[in-house]
Design a protein around this motif. Structure first.
Motif, PDB file in Angstrom:
ATOM      1  N   HIS A 182      -2.574   7.786   5.620  1.00 26.15           N
ATOM      2  CA  HIS A 182      -1.789   6.552   5.728  1.00 26.15           C
ATOM      3  C   HIS A 182      -2.673   5.380   6.158  1.00 26.15           C
ATOM      4  O   HIS A 182      -2.597   4.290   5.568  1.00 26.15           O
ATOM      5  CB  HIS A 182      -0.647   6.734   6.726  1.00 26.15           C
ATOM      6  CG  HIS A 182       0.024   5.450   7.096  1.00 26.15           C
ATOM      7  ND1 HIS A 182       0.818   4.733   6.219  1.00 26.15           N
ATOM      8  CD2 HIS A 182      -0.018   4.716   8.258  1.00 26.15           C
ATOM      9  CE1 HIS A 182       1.253   3.634   6.817  1.00 26.15           C
ATOM     10  NE2 HIS A 182       0.752   3.589   8.044  1.00 26.15           N
ATOM     11  N   LYS A 183      -3.512   5.596   7.179  1.00 25.37           N
ATOM     12  CA  LYS A 183      -4.363   4.507   7.652  1.00 25.37           C
ATOM     13  C   LYS A 183      -5.340   4.056   6.555  1.00 25.37           C
ATOM     14  O   LYS A 183      -5.596   2.849   6.393  1.00 25.37           O
ATOM     15  CB  LYS A 183      -5.144   4.953   8.895  1.00 25.37           C
ATOM     16  CG  LYS A 183      -4.282   5.215  10.106  1.00 25.37           C
ATOM     17  CD  LYS A 183      -3.631   3.947  10.640  1.00 25.37           C
ATOM     18  CE  LYS A 183      -2.855   4.227  11.915  1.00 25.37           C
ATOM     19  NZ  LYS A 183      -2.189   3.011  12.459  1.00 25.37           N
ATOM     20  N   LEU A 184      -5.854   5.009   5.788  1.00 26.36           N
ATOM     21  CA  LEU A 184      -6.777   4.653   4.711  1.00 26.36           C
ATOM     22  C   LEU A 184      -6.056   3.919   3.590  1.00 26.36           C
ATOM     23  O   LEU A 184      -6.637   3.046   2.932  1.00 26.36           O
ATOM     24  CB  LEU A 184      -7.479   5.901   4.194  1.00 26.36           C
ATOM     25  CG  LEU A 184      -8.463   6.540   5.183  1.00 26.36           C
ATOM     26  CD1 LEU A 184      -8.971   7.869   4.647  1.00 26.36           C
ATOM     27  CD2 LEU A 184      -9.633   5.604   5.482  1.00 26.36           C
ATOM     28  N   ASP A 185      -4.790   4.241   3.363  1.00 27.66           N
ATOM     29  CA  ASP A 185      -3.999   3.486   2.389  1.00 27.66           C
ATOM     30  C   ASP A 185      -3.822   2.040   2.852  1.00 27.66           C
ATOM     31  O   ASP A 185      -3.914   1.103   2.051  1.00 27.66           O
ATOM     32  CB  ASP A 185      -2.636   4.142   2.178  1.00 27.66           C
ATOM     33  CG  ASP A 185      -2.712   5.406   1.331  1.00 27.66           C
ATOM     34  OD1 ASP A 185      -3.728   5.588   0.628  1.00 27.66           O
ATOM     35  OD2 ASP A 185      -1.756   6.200   1.369  1.00 27.66           O
ATOM     36  N   VAL A 186      -3.552   1.867   4.149  1.00 30.62           N
ATOM     37  CA  VAL A 186      -3.439   0.505   4.700  1.00 30.62           C
ATOM     38  C   VAL A 186      -4.761  -0.229   4.540  1.00 30.62           C
ATOM     39  O   VAL A 186      -4.798  -1.402   4.135  1.00 30.62           O
ATOM     40  CB  VAL A 186      -3.011   0.557   6.181  1.00 30.62           C
ATOM     41  CG1 VAL A 186      -3.062  -0.846   6.805  1.00 30.62           C
ATOM     42  CG2 VAL A 186      -1.614   1.145   6.315  1.00 30.62           C
ATOM     43  N   LEU A 187      -5.856   0.438   4.853  1.00 29.51           N
ATOM     44  CA  LEU A 187      -7.174  -0.174   4.714  1.00 29.51           C
ATOM     45  C   LEU A 187      -7.438  -0.574   3.268  1.00 29.51           C
ATOM     46  O   LEU A 187      -7.991  -1.657   3.002  1.00 29.51           O
ATOM     47  CB  LEU A 187      -8.238   0.802   5.207  1.00 29.51           C
ATOM     48  CG  LEU A 187      -9.689   0.333   5.139  1.00 29.51           C
ATOM     49  CD1 LEU A 187      -9.909  -0.928   5.964  1.00 29.51           C
ATOM     50  CD2 LEU A 187     -10.638   1.451   5.605  1.00 29.51           C
ATOM     51  N   ALA A 188      -7.041   0.274   2.322  1.00 27.88           N
ATOM     52  CA  ALA A 188      -7.239  -0.046   0.904  1.00 27.88           C
ATOM     53  C   ALA A 188      -6.448  -1.279   0.504  1.00 27.88           C
ATOM     54  O   ALA A 188      -6.936  -2.124  -0.270  1.00 27.88           O
ATOM     55  CB  ALA A 188      -6.838   1.144   0.047  1.00 27.88           C
ATOM     56  N   ARG A 189      -5.236  -1.414   1.025  1.00 33.21           N
ATOM     57  CA  ARG A 189      -4.431  -2.604   0.701  1.00 33.21           C
ATOM     58  C   ARG A 189      -5.081  -3.865   1.270  1.00 33.21           C
ATOM     59  O   ARG A 189      -5.098  -4.910   0.610  1.00 33.21           O
ATOM     60  CB  ARG A 189      -3.007  -2.436   1.223  1.00 33.21           C
ATOM     61  CG  ARG A 189      -2.210  -1.373   0.473  1.00 33.21           C
ATOM     62  CD  ARG A 189      -0.728  -1.501   0.727  1.00 33.21           C
ATOM     63  NE  ARG A 189      -0.362  -1.202   2.095  1.00 33.21           N
ATOM     64  CZ  ARG A 189      -0.083   0.022   2.561  1.00 33.21           C
ATOM     65  NH1 ARG A 189      -0.158   1.073   1.743  1.00 33.21           N
ATOM     66  NH2 ARG A 189       0.279   0.198   3.812  1.00 33.21           N
ATOM     67  N   TRP A 190      -5.619  -3.761   2.478  1.00 33.78           N
ATOM     68  CA  TRP A 190      -6.338  -4.909   3.023  1.00 33.78           C
ATOM     69  C   TRP A 190      -7.579  -5.213   2.195  1.00 33.78           C
ATOM     70  O   TRP A 190      -7.928  -6.379   1.975  1.00 33.78           O
ATOM     71  CB  TRP A 190      -6.726  -4.672   4.483  1.00 33.78           C
ATOM     72  CG  TRP A 190      -5.628  -4.937   5.458  1.00 33.78           C
ATOM     73  CD1 TRP A 190      -5.101  -4.070   6.360  1.00 33.78           C
ATOM     74  CD2 TRP A 190      -4.927  -6.175   5.647  1.00 33.78           C
ATOM     75  NE1 TRP A 190      -4.113  -4.674   7.108  1.00 33.78           N
ATOM     76  CE2 TRP A 190      -3.990  -5.970   6.689  1.00 33.78           C
ATOM     77  CE3 TRP A 190      -4.992  -7.425   5.035  1.00 33.78           C
ATOM     78  CZ2 TRP A 190      -3.128  -6.975   7.121  1.00 33.78           C
ATOM     79  CZ3 TRP A 190      -4.140  -8.431   5.470  1.00 33.78           C
ATOM     80  CH2 TRP A 190      -3.225  -8.203   6.504  1.00 33.78           C
ATOM     81  N   GLY A 191      -8.243  -4.179   1.722  1.00 33.06           N
ATOM     82  CA  GLY A 191      -9.402  -4.391   0.868  1.00 33.06           C
ATOM     83  C   GLY A 191      -9.050  -5.168  -0.386  1.00 33.06           C
ATOM     84  O   GLY A 191      -9.787  -6.066  -0.814  1.00 33.06           O
ATOM     85  N   GLU A 192      -7.919  -4.841  -1.000  1.00 33.60           N
ATOM     86  CA  GLU A 192      -7.482  -5.575  -2.188  1.00 33.60           C
ATOM     87  C   GLU A 192      -7.225  -7.035  -1.858  1.00 33.60           C
ATOM     88  O   GLU A 192      -7.557  -7.932  -2.649  1.00 33.60           O
ATOM     89  CB  GLU A 192      -6.217  -4.920  -2.752  1.00 33.60           C
ATOM     90  CG  GLU A 192      -6.448  -3.530  -3.340  1.00 33.60           C
ATOM     91  CD  GLU A 192      -5.143  -2.842  -3.717  1.00 33.60           C
ATOM     92  OE1 GLU A 192      -4.064  -3.446  -3.485  1.00 33.60           O
ATOM     93  OE2 GLU A 192      -5.201  -1.707  -4.232  1.00 33.60           O
ATOM     94  N   LYS A 193      -6.654  -7.296  -0.680  1.00 29.27           N
ATOM     95  CA  LYS A 193      -6.318  -8.673  -0.307  1.00 29.27           C
ATOM     96  C   LYS A 193      -7.561  -9.504  -0.009  1.00 29.27           C
ATOM     97  O   LYS A 193      -7.590 -10.713  -0.291  1.00 29.27           O
ATOM     98  CB  LYS A 193      -5.385  -8.675   0.904  1.00 29.27           C
ATOM     99  CG  LYS A 193      -3.981  -8.179   0.583  1.00 29.27           C
ATOM    100  CD  LYS A 193      -3.069  -8.265   1.803  1.00 29.27           C
ATOM    101  CE  LYS A 193      -1.662  -7.779   1.460  1.00 29.27           C
ATOM    102  NZ  LYS A 193      -0.751  -7.849   2.626  1.00 29.27           N
TER     103      LYS A 193
END
Length: 277
Positions: free
Chosen positions: A198-209
């Protein structure tokens, strides 16, 4: 999301907590860790012990790192983690650059890792006269400091010997992981294996932004403090963790657990030390 860690070697970091020990004991422990083959030695950035006798022996982090930079030859080193509140951002950058050069031996690049975070130990703030603020205000200060650190590195003469790796500690999804996506080469947390996806999914979304490929970030985590739990370490490894840390305290800096985790690391790397993997 799983970070692209499949080909990255497992590495072991040991945090030599600078408490309840004389400096000679700490110095000897640093050399022993390097001789044993650990990949990174860390201290922490506090002014008082965090465990045991609250007014026990304790030493300051950054000045200690200058000695480590000179006395070691191979191991990387840093603070797990620096408290951003205690020093001006440009000063932190200059200190980091200096440690980078001190640790460069025989034409090699430096070995300093700039681990940093927003701070949390209120006693440090109160006794040394820093404004404690709030969790949010301290994270905002860290967000303001990180671009200044990187901008100062670009101005310094001489420049750092390498792109100094930035390690950011914490797990907050609204601010910390955004800072990780923007600035970190290493993300350190205490997140349990089952929560890492879950935390890595959040990190990936921030990476996209923020326009960053976060699969290049090394995931760092703490080994189980309750014992030599290989199952826990295996689960962290399977979740993408590649830098594993263990903390040991003075006065003796017992290395039984360190030796165990070095053997575990080498098994994960096909029988080779991480620096040879």
């Amino acid at each position: 999301m799983t970070l692209d860690a499949s080909n990255a070697p497992a590495r072991l970091g040991v945090q030599l907590q600078p408490q309840h020990a004389t400096y000679s004991q700490i110095r000897d422990a640093v050399l022993r860790m390097e001789d044993l083959g650990v990949d990174v030695v860390f201290n922490w950035d506090h002014f008082f012990p965090l465990t045991g006798e609250r007014d026990g022996l304790h030493f300051e982090a950054w000045t200690m790192l200058g000695a480590w930079a000179e006395q070691t030859e191979r191991v990387e080193f840093g603070t797990l983690v620096n408290c951003n509140s205690y020093r001006n951002a440009d000063l932190q950058a200059d200190m980091a650059r200096t440690l980078d050069h001190i640790s460069a031996k025989g034409g090699d690049t430096g070995r300093f890792i700039f681990g940093t975070g927003s701070g949390w130990f209120e006693r440090d703030y109160d006794e040394y006269g820093y404004e404690f603020g709030t969790v949010g205000s301290r994270l905002d200060d860290l967000a303001e400091a990180l671009p200044r650190v990187k901008a100062r590195w670009a101005k310094l003469n001489p420049a750092p010997t390498r792109d100094i790796p930035i390690m950011i500690g914490g797990k907050g999804e609204q601010k910390t992981l955004r800072l990780v996506a923007e600035h970190a080469d290493i993300w350190h947390s205490f997140v349990a294996p089952g929560d890492l996806r879950h935390k890595l999914d959040v990190l990936a979304r921030w990476g996209e932004k923020v326009g960053r490929d976060v699969t290049e970030i090394t995931v760092s985590n703490e080994l189980d403090r309750r014992g030599l739990d290989d199952e826990h370490a295996d689960a962290l490894y399977d979740a993408g963790v590649r830098l594993f840390t263990i903390g040991i305290s003075g006065p003796h800096y017992e290395d039984t657990a360190v030796r165990h985790w070095l053997e575990w690391r080498d098994r994960k790397n096909g029988g080779r030390r991480a620096d040879a993997a």
